[in-house]
Each structure stands twice: as C-alpha cells, then as structure tokens.
Design a protein around this motif. Sequence first.
Motif, mmCIF file in Angstrom:
data_model
loop_
_atom_site.group_PDB
_atom_site.id
_atom_site.type_symbol
_atom_site.label_atom_id
_atom_site.label_comp_id
_atom_site.label_asym_id
_atom_site.label_seq_id
_atom_site.Cartn_x
_atom_site.Cartn_y
_atom_site.Cartn_z
ATOM 1 N N SER A 122 0.838 -1.204 0.000
ATOM 2 C CA SER A 122 0.000 0.000 0.000
ATOM 3 C C SER A 122 0.867 1.246 0.000
ATOM 4 O O SER A 122 0.589 2.215 -0.716
ATOM 5 C CB SER A 122 -0.905 0.038 1.235
ATOM 6 O OG SER A 122 -1.391 -1.236 1.513
ATOM 7 N N ALA A 123 1.924 1.185 0.815
ATOM 8 C CA ALA A 123 2.791 2.358 0.912
ATOM 9 C C ALA A 123 3.477 2.628 -0.418
ATOM 10 O O ALA A 123 3.553 3.773 -0.867
ATOM 11 C CB ALA A 123 3.826 2.150 2.012
ATOM 12 N N PHE A 124 3.949 1.573 -1.065
ATOM 13 C CA PHE A 124 4.628 1.740 -2.349
ATOM 14 C C PHE A 124 3.683 2.346 -3.387
ATOM 15 O O PHE A 124 4.058 3.257 -4.129
ATOM 16 C CB PHE A 124 5.163 0.405 -2.880
ATOM 17 C CG PHE A 124 6.347 -0.112 -2.102
ATOM 18 C CD1 PHE A 124 7.229 0.756 -1.478
ATOM 19 C CD2 PHE A 124 6.582 -1.476 -2.000
ATOM 20 C CE1 PHE A 124 8.318 0.278 -0.762
ATOM 21 C CE2 PHE A 124 7.663 -1.957 -1.293
ATOM 22 C CZ PHE A 124 8.528 -1.084 -0.663
ATOM 23 N N SER A 125 2.440 1.822 -3.427
ATOM 24 C CA SER A 125 1.536 2.327 -4.457
ATOM 25 C C SER A 125 1.107 3.752 -4.129
ATOM 26 O O SER A 125 0.908 4.577 -5.024
ATOM 27 C CB SER A 125 0.329 1.399 -4.607
ATOM 28 O OG SER A 125 -0.513 1.526 -3.505
ATOM 29 N N LEU A 126 0.967 4.047 -2.837
ATOM 30 C CA LEU A 126 0.599 5.401 -2.440
ATOM 31 C C LEU A 126 1.705 6.384 -2.842
ATOM 32 O O LEU A 126 1.417 7.505 -3.281
ATOM 33 C CB LEU A 126 0.420 5.433 -0.909
ATOM 34 C CG LEU A 126 -0.502 6.523 -0.366
ATOM 35 C CD1 LEU A 126 -1.926 6.273 -0.826
ATOM 36 C CD2 LEU A 126 -0.442 6.559 1.148
ATOM 37 N N ASP A 128 3.740 5.939 -5.228
ATOM 38 C CA ASP A 128 4.055 5.776 -6.652
ATOM 39 C C ASP A 128 5.443 5.201 -6.884
ATOM 40 O O ASP A 128 6.154 5.619 -7.794
ATOM 41 C CB ASP A 128 3.931 7.126 -7.390
ATOM 42 C CG ASP A 128 2.623 7.155 -8.152
ATOM 43 O OD1 ASP A 128 2.064 6.056 -8.404
ATOM 44 O OD2 ASP A 128 2.148 8.249 -8.484
ATOM 45 N N ILE A 129 5.843 4.265 -6.051
ATOM 46 C CA ILE A 129 7.149 3.632 -6.242
ATOM 47 C C ILE A 129 6.938 2.341 -7.029
ATOM 48 O O ILE A 129 6.202 1.461 -6.576
ATOM 49 C CB ILE A 129 7.801 3.299 -4.889
ATOM 50 C CG1 ILE A 129 8.022 4.584 -4.091
ATOM 51 C CG2 ILE A 129 9.119 2.552 -5.078
ATOM 52 C CD1 ILE A 129 8.460 4.351 -2.665
ATOM 53 N N PRO A 130 7.543 2.219 -8.206
ATOM 54 C CA PRO A 130 7.373 0.990 -8.986
ATOM 55 C C PRO A 130 8.133 -0.163 -8.346
ATOM 56 O O PRO A 130 9.151 0.055 -7.688
ATOM 57 C CB PRO A 130 7.982 1.352 -10.345
ATOM 58 C CG PRO A 130 8.969 2.425 -10.033
ATOM 59 C CD PRO A 130 8.432 3.185 -8.865
ATOM 60 N N PHE A 131 7.607 -1.400 -8.527
ATOM 61 C CA PHE A 131 8.294 -2.566 -7.962
ATOM 62 C C PHE A 131 9.648 -2.733 -8.633
ATOM 63 O O PHE A 131 9.779 -2.561 -9.849
ATOM 64 C CB PHE A 131 7.458 -3.822 -8.174
ATOM 65 C CG PHE A 131 6.187 -3.790 -7.383
ATOM 66 C CD1 PHE A 131 6.230 -3.674 -6.002
ATOM 67 C CD2 PHE A 131 4.955 -3.873 -8.017
ATOM 68 C CE1 PHE A 131 5.068 -3.629 -5.267
ATOM 69 C CE2 PHE A 131 3.792 -3.831 -7.282
ATOM 70 C CZ PHE A 131 3.836 -3.707 -5.911
ATOM 71 N N SER A 132 10.632 -3.071 -7.801
ATOM 72 C CA SER A 132 11.973 -3.262 -8.351
ATOM 73 C C SER A 132 12.752 -4.140 -7.396
ATOM 74 O O SER A 132 12.236 -4.595 -6.375
ATOM 75 C CB SER A 132 12.682 -1.920 -8.516
ATOM 76 O OG SER A 132 12.973 -1.391 -7.229
ATOM 77 N N PHE A 133 13.995 -4.371 -7.754
ATOM 78 C CA PHE A 133 14.915 -5.060 -6.858
ATOM 79 C C PHE A 133 14.895 -4.424 -5.467
ATOM 80 O O PHE A 133 14.846 -5.105 -4.452
ATOM 81 C CB PHE A 133 16.316 -4.958 -7.472
ATOM 82 C CG PHE A 133 17.423 -5.464 -6.603
ATOM 83 C CD1 PHE A 133 17.619 -6.840 -6.460
ATOM 84 C CD2 PHE A 133 18.272 -4.599 -5.934
ATOM 85 C CE1 PHE A 133 18.646 -7.317 -5.672
ATOM 86 C CE2 PHE A 133 19.297 -5.074 -5.141
ATOM 87 C CZ PHE A 133 19.485 -6.429 -5.009
ATOM 88 N N ALA A 212 7.382 -7.779 -4.841
ATOM 89 C CA ALA A 212 8.248 -8.159 -5.956
ATOM 90 C C ALA A 212 7.655 -7.783 -7.317
ATOM 91 O O ALA A 212 8.373 -7.711 -8.306
ATOM 92 C CB ALA A 212 8.540 -9.647 -5.918
ATOM 93 N N GLY A 213 6.338 -7.575 -7.382
ATOM 94 C CA GLY A 213 5.742 -7.336 -8.693
ATOM 95 C C GLY A 213 5.886 -8.577 -9.570
ATOM 96 O O GLY A 213 5.550 -9.678 -9.135
#
Lengths: 268, 330
Positions: A122-126, A128-133, A212-213
């Motif tokens: 949730s925090a990543f999407s809020l 706007d951080i794309p999934f990555s290593f 991980a996406g």
Amino acid sequence: MHSERAPRWLKIAAGAGLAFMHLPILLIFVYAFTTEEKSYQWPPPGFTLKWFAVTWNRPDVWQALSLSLRVAAVSTAVALVLGTLCAAAVSRTRFFGREVISLMVILPIALPGIITGIALRSAFSLADIPFSFWTIVLGHATFCVVVVYNNAVARFRRISGSLIEASMDLGADGFQTFRYVILPNIATALLAGGMLAFALSFDEVIVTTFTAGQQQTLPIWMLEELVRPRQRPVTNVVAMVVVIVTFLPILGAYYLTRGTESVAGQGK
Amino acid sequence: MTPAVRFAGVSRHFGPVRAVDNVNMEIAEGEFFAMLGPSGSGKTTCLRLIGGFDQPTAGKIEIFGVPTAGVPPYRRHVNTVFQDYALFPHLNVRDNVAYGLMVAGRPKPERYRAAEEALEMVALPGYGLRKPSELSGGQRQRVALARALVNRPRVLLLDEPLGALDLKLREAMQEELKALQRRLGITFVFVTHDQTEALSMADRVAVFNEGRIVQVGTPQDIYYRPRVPFVARFVGSSNVLPPEVTERVAGRHVHAAVRPEALRLGAEGLAATVLSTAFHGAATRVALEAEGGLRLVALLPKGVEVPQEGACVHVTWAREDLHLMTEAGA
C-alpha cells in the motif's frame, strides 16, 4: 546434571518426533531423482539424474536464484549497518523513548508477514514507487534488521562501558575505538546475525509476493512451478539447493556463537 | 609554577543532583593527590571531569594551564587506571599495554619494546602473550597501570584502583604505587573511599562530602586538625564533641575533635558508662556513652587497665589533644 537413563518409551517418542520433523525433507530429496515427472508417485517408478541437467539448463532457475542471492546479500548488508547502529544507540545511551524504539525495531518480526507485505505494498503504491529489486530488499530488510539488532544488542550489553572509555583515554578517536575495540567484540554476533538474516531473506515468500511485482525470487519461482504439471522434479532439485544454501549459514552461525559466551564480559 | 590540574568553580549537576558543586582546587605537578570521600561524594565525577569523560555544567578545568573545555579524552595528556581495569578482553597483555602507541601509529617493534619495558616496571615481565582472563586481579591491576603509563601521561588518574584487591595485596600495591610515583615523578590523582589508603600514600588529600571539598591538606593536617566534624568522623573516626560539651570542657562554643587514642580513663573529667570493650591486639577499643547520649570511643594502649562493661568511668585528655573546629558545618 541429571545423568539417569531415559526410559525407553521416552526415547522412542523423541525419535519419532525428530523423524516426523525431518523425514518429509528426505522425501523431497528422493523425488529429485524420480523418473515420474507429472505427479509425485510413491514409490518412485525409477531413479534418474537427468533432472539435474534439466535444471542446469533452465534460465528461469538461474534468474530466480541470482535474484534471491542478490536480494539476500543486499538486505543482509543493509541490516548489518542499520541493526548495529540501532543496537549501539539503544544499549549505549539513554534517551527519551528508548524502550519504544527498541520495541518498534523488533515488531516487524512479530507481525505476520502478510501484514508487513500488505502495508508495504500500500505504501509503495501510495508513494508511486514501482516494484523493483529495491522494493524486495526493503521488504526483507524490515525483518533482517531485527535479527542483526537482537544479536548485536545482546553483545553490546555485555561490553563494559569502561572499555570504550579506556580506548578513548589511551588516545583512540571514535573511529579507532570502533575499529579496534567494539568491532572485535561484536564481530561474531554480527556474523551470526548476518547469516541468520541471509537465510531468512533467501527463503522468504509472503512479504516478497507483495513487494516483488513480476520478479521471481527462488521461493516464489518454486511456488509457481508446483502448480505446473510438467518437469516437477526440477522443483525438488532446486529445493535441495535451497535447503543446503540456508542450512550452511545457520549451522555456521550456531558454531560461531556457541563458544563465545565469555568474550566480552570479563575484566570485572 | 603552573598547577598540573586546576579546578575553578567547577560544578557538575545531573538534573537536581549536585554531584560536584563549586569545587576549587589546584594539584601541583609531581604531586600524589588523593580525593577521599564516601561514595556519592563527587570524587569520581571530578576524576572523570579531568579525564574528559564528562563535562562540567559550570566552571573551568585547566590541565597545565590549558583550558579543557571541548577537548575530548583522546587529546588530553592524561591517562586513567579504571576501577574495573577495563582491559580489552580480545587482546593479549602486550597488545593491551601497547594500545595507546598502536592508535598513535607507532611501528610495531617500538611499541612492543615499550610494552615490555612497561610490564617490567610493574613487575610482570614476560606476561605479554597471556590474555587478561588468564591473570589474577592483582596482575590485571598492574597491566592496567602499565597500559596507562606506557603513554607517558603528564597526569595519571586512578579510580579506586585497589578496591578489588584483598587486604594483603592492597597494602603491597600501596607501597609499590607510592614508590612508582616517586620514581616517575608523574602527577598521580587518586580516588579512594579508604582513609588509611589516602593518608598513607598521598602528599595531599582533598576530603569530599556531598559534591564539595570540605578540607584539603597534608595527611597530618587532615588527621590531627580536621576543620569540620565530617572530616573528624570520616577520617580515622575521631570523637566529635558538640558545642555544648566543648563549652563546658574548654570554654568555646564550637565543635571539637579528640582522637580515640588520646582519651584517658581517670578519676575526673567527663562522666561516661562503658558500653563494650573489644581487644584489637596492640590496643583495646572501649565504646563509651557520656551524658546526653554522646558516644565516645577510646583506644587504650597495652598495659592500661580495661574497665568492665557497664562500669562508670571518667574520660579525660590532654589539653593539646582537643582540637577545636572553628568553622561551622555538619
């Protein structure tokens, strides 16, 4: 120590308990050699080594393995730095809210992984951080830090405060004191904590699925592979590798911390 | 001459606690200076202020005329022998002793030679390769001393260095420390709560109570001429007469001290009851209670008749043995 011989029924029960825990792992190993590739059939209709060659030649295995190793290495490195710093702060100084911080550092390992995972996602999407290593590393670091912190904080508490003062008194600045006095006294604890952290990160599934996406770490690759009905023994071959890769560092950590009870507490 | 250490109005407060409260003192170069007081009297805090492990809340400290404000411990020409010795457990004795030279970047042969010399000085030659855990308490204490001295400090701080040793070893180390200090000529600042230790070793003694220095002087000064009742009681357990009693026996309304060995039992003087007697070898200790509940202790030399417990006696002393304390205070 009690040295009386245990009654026979107790020995049998203990043996059965250990067998119950470990025989299924052997079963995994056996299936790595089976000739039957679609379902796990017992007893195996025949034995073959061809799955090792098949596994060797599958690029997806190599990709997943490499990702897992890199994530584990970086997460462990991050955890070593942050965990040590945090342990030093909590055990060496007194400040307002110290106990709260100590609790909040340990909390991620007590929280169910699924909650950590959902929260991070949730925090990543809020944000706007794309999934990555790095999102995987971040997820793993939350619990790796705890392991290092716990090991380091116990050792820090055993180092007498006057050792650090003695070092300063003899002309060593802060960096030299860390290098020549603190580090040698916490090294084994850090190594043990780091190995444990590495092992935890290497076989983590739940938090990883949320952070991980589309990327596949080794455990996630195995999960996906299990639902596919072909070349199943490849999964078993990989499982063997995972067991060995995680077992060795844990064994190492055990041996390293075993004999060091009296390292830093003396001189009192 | 510039004093080795100078305290000017130094205070160290921990919240409401005045651990050190407006201390002024000067320690001369080459002096063996003892800071004596009960635990919590501020003597160890003063030592830590000199070492740089703590900063004063007010006042200033000079080491050989140089203000110490903002100077970290590793830039002060001062070394410390810690109460728990603080030897590095992961290093052997030689590397412990050579630590100061190692962080100063001296080459290995030089620092090993210096370490071996320092170990010889404290009578531990050839112990270099042992680990601190393999040494006895007395040996660790010597290693700590060698480790501090190898850096040739201008002031050596000792924080109750003999506290953990047994009585015999302690007495032997007292003499050795004293001899070492004479030989090296380094200023020693020594913290202790043991008055006999302070009196027998130091050139001068500062008596601490509740964060303040109550008296500074030679051991003889402190012992025979206490300025306040606290010093009389704490150093050598003098009998302290309250002002009313002093007024009756000496005509001055002040506290007075009289040493136990100066008390005589005779036909006249202060009436008292014998509470108990205890044989101490060279002398017999007699506890007395005079009128008004005043407790006195007399040490009677060998050959003097010892009274029965419960007997009524009269206590007297030579006029010059009664020391009047003209200063007010507890």
